[in-house]
Design an enzyme around this catalytic site. Structure first.
Site, short mmCIF file in Angstrom:
data_model
loop_
_atom_site.label_atom_id
_atom_site.label_comp_id
_atom_site.label_asym_id
_atom_site.label_seq_id
_atom_site.Cartn_x
_atom_site.Cartn_y
_atom_site.Cartn_z
N GLU A 162 -68.64 94.24 117.12
CA GLU A 162 -69.90 93.66 116.67
C GLU A 162 -70.95 93.78 117.78
O GLU A 162 -72.09 94.15 117.55
CB GLU A 162 -69.67 92.19 116.30
CG GLU A 162 -70.78 91.61 115.46
CD GLU A 162 -70.47 90.18 115.05
OE1 GLU A 162 -71.35 89.55 114.46
OE2 GLU A 162 -69.36 89.70 115.35
N ARG A 217 -50.45 91.95 118.71
CA ARG A 217 -49.62 91.41 117.62
C ARG A 217 -48.95 92.53 116.82
O ARG A 217 -47.88 92.32 116.24
CB ARG A 217 -50.45 90.49 116.72
CG ARG A 217 -50.73 89.13 117.37
CD ARG A 217 -51.51 88.22 116.43
NE ARG A 217 -52.86 88.71 116.22
CZ ARG A 217 -53.92 88.33 116.93
NH1 ARG A 217 -53.80 87.43 117.88
NH2 ARG A 217 -55.11 88.82 116.68
#
Lengths: 175, 175
Positions: free
Chosen positions: B95, B58
């Site tokens: 994560e 993006r």
């Protein structure tokens, strides 16, 4: 220096025998990038276009810049599993196997005229898959725009057979 | 309508408990997209910037549009294995596990001042990896620009600790 001379050729990438036309050397040049965008904007500023759709990932750079300059909305056409909202997909053939492109279901309104943008036209498979997605949502492909066309790979012929208008800035014959 | 109100929130995407801030609804709106780009261009047009670098994917849309409007070159910072020329990579922690970003070795000249662009700042891991690549090539990150900041996820704090300047257009607290 011309647009064409700013495109780097990488022999045997991604595999032997392929002359890869690398636009990163063109777009990292501020004048070169701006010239590319200005040429597209000049062509499309007075045309009846509602939206610019770019094909992941290099089509995002070129399409994003064109949409920004034209003041039009931008629609990402993405690889599988990348869009967060309800999407439709279209499978298309590669040399070996298949691939898929996706678009958000609410990306396009019925009757919207869409400029479809990618950096390069080779076999035309990706461009036709993008067009199929635009049309599945009720849109019309106003034109397809590419920086580079490789006419010998057959994409241009395929787009003509399918009745699409297309435009490119430079071509490399013999690829 | 404000920029913030044009961003769609998708609850529990990509997993339960995450409020995904989806900018596709903002950028498909021609006025919304143009307003975003105009705000960035207004901020950066008189700043000393040589190049705009966008983080895949993006960041390509937003960064491409900013670079085009500013008349600056655009540098793609990509996921592993996507760049055709000699590249360097930087691994960063997610994560669970790690990911990598890459940049062409010849993308940046020593001393170049680079505007680093992505759509959204969350943990800051991606932005810091992008900055590390710019700096590994001898460039300087002039500023990092995002449409959206999620301050509660910690990225802003991390960028401050590392001494980076950043700018965002809207923030969603409580994410």
């Amino acid at each position: 220096m011309s647009i064409k001379s700013k495109i780097r050729t990488i022999p045997d990438y991604p595999k032997e025998g392929i002359m890869f036309r690398d636009i990163t050397t063109l777009i990292k040049d501020g004048e070169g990038f701006r010239e590319v965008i200005d040429l597209f904007v000049e062509r499309y500023k007075d045309l009846d276009i509602d939206l610019v759709a770019g094909i992941e990932a290099r089509g995002f750079i070129i399409g994003g810049a064109i949409a920004g300059m034209l003041g039009k909305g931008f629609i990402p056409i993405r690889k599988t599993g990348k869009l967060p909202f309800e999407s439709i997909s279209h499978e298309y053939e590669l040399e070996y196997g298949t691939d898929k492109l996706e678009i958000h279901k609410d990306a396009i309104q019925k009757g919207n005229r869409v400029l479809l943008v990618d950096d390069l036209l080779a076999t035309g498979g990706t461009a036709l898959a993008g067009a199929a997605l635009v049309e599945a949502l009720g849109g019309t492909v106003a034109e397809m725009a590419f920086i580079v066309d490789l006419p010998d790979v057959g994409g241009r012929k395929k787009l003509e057979e399918c009745g699409y208008k297309y435009h490119f800035l430079v071509e490399f014959e013999g690829d």
